[in-house]
Design a protein around this motif. Structure first.
Motif, mmCIF file in Angstrom:
data_model
loop_
_atom_site.group_PDB
_atom_site.id
_atom_site.type_symbol
_atom_site.label_atom_id
_atom_site.label_comp_id
_atom_site.label_asym_id
_atom_site.label_seq_id
_atom_site.Cartn_x
_atom_site.Cartn_y
_atom_site.Cartn_z
ATOM 1 N N ALA A 11 -0.237 8.002 0.338
ATOM 2 C CA ALA A 11 -0.016 8.267 -1.086
ATOM 3 C C ALA A 11 1.474 8.207 -1.378
ATOM 4 N N SER A 12 1.808 7.815 -2.593
ATOM 5 C CA SER A 12 3.213 7.804 -3.000
ATOM 6 C C SER A 12 3.698 9.224 -3.250
ATOM 7 N N ASP A 13 2.790 10.080 -3.657
ATOM 8 C CA ASP A 13 3.055 11.485 -3.957
ATOM 9 C C ASP A 13 1.707 12.123 -4.222
ATOM 10 N N ALA A 14 1.652 13.411 -4.453
ATOM 11 C CA ALA A 14 0.385 14.050 -4.806
ATOM 12 C C ALA A 14 -0.149 13.391 -6.071
ATOM 13 N N TYR A 15 -1.384 12.956 -6.035
ATOM 14 C CA TYR A 15 -2.060 12.288 -7.150
ATOM 15 C C TYR A 15 -1.405 10.967 -7.535
ATOM 16 N N GLY A 16 -0.595 10.429 -6.644
ATOM 17 C CA GLY A 16 0.088 9.176 -6.927
ATOM 18 C C GLY A 16 -0.735 7.965 -6.521
ATOM 19 N N THR A 17 -0.028 6.875 -6.282
ATOM 20 C CA THR A 17 -0.648 5.632 -5.846
ATOM 21 C C THR A 17 -1.214 5.819 -4.447
ATOM 22 N N LEU A 18 -2.439 5.337 -4.225
ATOM 23 C CA LEU A 18 -3.102 5.474 -2.928
ATOM 24 C C LEU A 18 -3.228 4.122 -2.240
ATOM 25 N N TYR A 19 -3.222 4.171 -0.913
ATOM 26 C CA TYR A 19 -3.431 2.983 -0.091
ATOM 27 C C TYR A 19 -4.339 3.375 1.063
ATOM 28 N N ILE A 20 -5.357 2.572 1.325
ATOM 29 C CA ILE A 20 -6.271 2.816 2.431
ATOM 30 C C ILE A 20 -6.121 1.670 3.423
ATOM 31 N N GLY A 21 -5.948 2.027 4.695
ATOM 32 C CA GLY A 21 -5.793 1.013 5.722
ATOM 33 C C GLY A 21 -6.546 1.382 6.981
ATOM 34 N N VAL A 22 -6.610 0.437 7.908
ATOM 35 C CA VAL A 22 -7.261 0.643 9.200
ATOM 36 C C VAL A 22 -6.324 0.118 10.284
ATOM 37 N N THR A 23 -6.312 0.790 11.421
ATOM 38 C CA THR A 23 -5.431 0.395 12.516
ATOM 39 C C THR A 23 -5.981 0.934 13.827
ATOM 40 N N SER A 24 -5.504 0.401 14.920
ATOM 41 C CA SER A 24 -5.816 0.978 16.225
ATOM 42 C C SER A 24 -4.599 1.703 16.791
ATOM 43 N N ASN A 25 -3.498 1.717 16.027
ATOM 44 C CA ASN A 25 -2.265 2.367 16.462
ATOM 45 C C ASN A 25 -1.626 3.044 15.249
ATOM 46 N N LEU A 26 -2.077 4.256 14.943
ATOM 47 C CA LEU A 26 -1.621 4.942 13.733
ATOM 48 C C LEU A 26 -0.115 5.169 13.729
ATOM 49 N N ILE A 27 0.439 5.608 14.839
ATOM 50 C CA ILE A 27 1.880 5.885 14.897
ATOM 51 C C ILE A 27 2.685 4.611 14.622
ATOM 52 N N GLY A 28 2.321 3.528 15.261
ATOM 53 C CA GLY A 28 3.019 2.260 15.039
ATOM 54 C C GLY A 28 2.876 1.771 13.616
ATOM 55 N N ARG A 29 1.690 1.923 13.065
ATOM 56 C CA ARG A 29 1.454 1.467 11.686
ATOM 57 C C ARG A 29 2.226 2.321 10.688
ATOM 58 N N LEU A 30 2.271 3.632 10.924
ATOM 59 C CA LEU A 30 3.062 4.507 10.044
ATOM 60 C C LEU A 30 4.531 4.100 10.075
ATOM 61 N N HIS A 31 5.033 3.776 11.268
ATOM 62 C CA HIS A 31 6.423 3.334 11.383
ATOM 63 C C HIS A 31 6.652 2.080 10.535
ATOM 64 N N GLN A 32 5.708 1.130 10.598
ATOM 65 C CA GLN A 32 5.843 -0.097 9.802
ATOM 66 C C GLN A 32 5.865 0.215 8.309
ATOM 67 N N HIS A 33 4.978 1.113 7.868
ATOM 68 C CA HIS A 33 4.950 1.465 6.443
ATOM 69 C C HIS A 33 6.236 2.176 6.032
ATOM 70 N N ARG A 34 6.663 3.143 6.811
ATOM 71 C CA ARG A 34 7.811 3.975 6.414
ATOM 72 C C ARG A 34 9.128 3.225 6.424
ATOM 73 N N THR A 35 9.232 2.211 7.269
ATOM 74 C CA THR A 35 10.474 1.432 7.314
ATOM 75 C C THR A 35 10.384 0.188 6.436
ATOM 76 N N SER A 36 9.242 0.015 5.755
ATOM 77 C CA SER A 36 8.997 -1.172 4.933
ATOM 78 C C SER A 36 9.191 -2.440 5.749
ATOM 79 N N GLU A 37 8.847 -2.349 7.038
ATOM 80 C CA GLU A 37 8.961 -3.485 7.953
ATOM 81 C C GLU A 37 8.131 -4.669 7.462
ATOM 82 N N ILE A 38 6.986 -4.362 6.899
ATOM 83 C CA ILE A 38 6.131 -5.405 6.346
ATOM 84 C C ILE A 38 6.172 -5.273 4.827
ATOM 85 N N LYS A 39 6.644 -6.297 4.177
ATOM 86 C CA LYS A 39 6.739 -6.264 2.716
ATOM 87 C C LYS A 39 5.346 -6.380 2.109
ATOM 88 N N GLY A 40 5.107 -5.615 1.074
ATOM 89 C CA GLY A 40 3.801 -5.655 0.428
ATOM 90 C C GLY A 40 3.606 -4.448 -0.468
#
Length: 109
Positions: A11-40
Motif C-alpha cells: 500500500a502507498s499508505d493506509a487506505y491508499g493505492t494497493l498492489y497485489i503480487g506473487v513471489t517465491s522470494n518476499l525479501i528480494g521482491r520487497l527490496h526491488q519494490h522499495r528501491t524502485s529497481e523495477i520501474k512500473g
C-alpha cells in the motif's frame, strides 16, 4: 523465508493505492519494490508498504490466490488487510527494512 511462495499486498499508505503480487522470494521482491529497481506501477505511485502477505506450499496455490484477490472489490481487500493489520503497519520493518517515510502532500507546483 527464502524461496517460499507468497502473495503480498503493498500500500502507498493506509487506505491508499494497493498492489497485489506473487513471489517465491518476499525479501528480494520487497527490496526491488522499495528501491524502485523495477520501474512500473509501484515505483510510479510509491506503493512500498507491506501490509499483508500469505505463504503457500506451492507457487500454483499462490498464483491462484493472487488472481482471486485481484478480482476482489477494493473494500474486500481493505477488510482483508484490516482483519490482521488494522493499523496498516508496514510489516517489512519486521524483516529488517527501514520504515517508509510518510508521504507528504504535494501542494503547489
Amino acid at each position: 523465508m527464502d524461496r517460499q511462495p507468497c502473495v503480498y499486498i503493498l500500500a502507498s499508505d493506509a487506505y491508499g493505492t494497493l498492489y497485489i503480487g506473487v513471489t517465491s522470494n518476499l525479501i528480494g521482491r520487497l527490496h526491488q519494490h522499495r528501491t524502485s529497481e523495477i520501474k512500473g506501477f509501484t515505483s510510479r505511485y510509491s506503493v512500498h508498504r507491506l501490509v499483508r502477505f500469505e505463504l503457500f506450499d506451492t507457487m500454483e496455490g499462490a498464483i491462484e490466490r493472487e488472481k482471486q484477490l485481484k478480482r476482489w472489490h477494493r473494500q474486500w481487500k481493505i477488510n482483508l488487510i484490516e482483519s490482521e493489520n488494522p493499523q496498516w503497519i508496514d510489516l517489512a520493518v519486521g524483516f529488517g527494512f527501514d520504515p517508509v517515510p510518510p508521504r507528504g502532500r504535494r501542494d503547489g507546483p
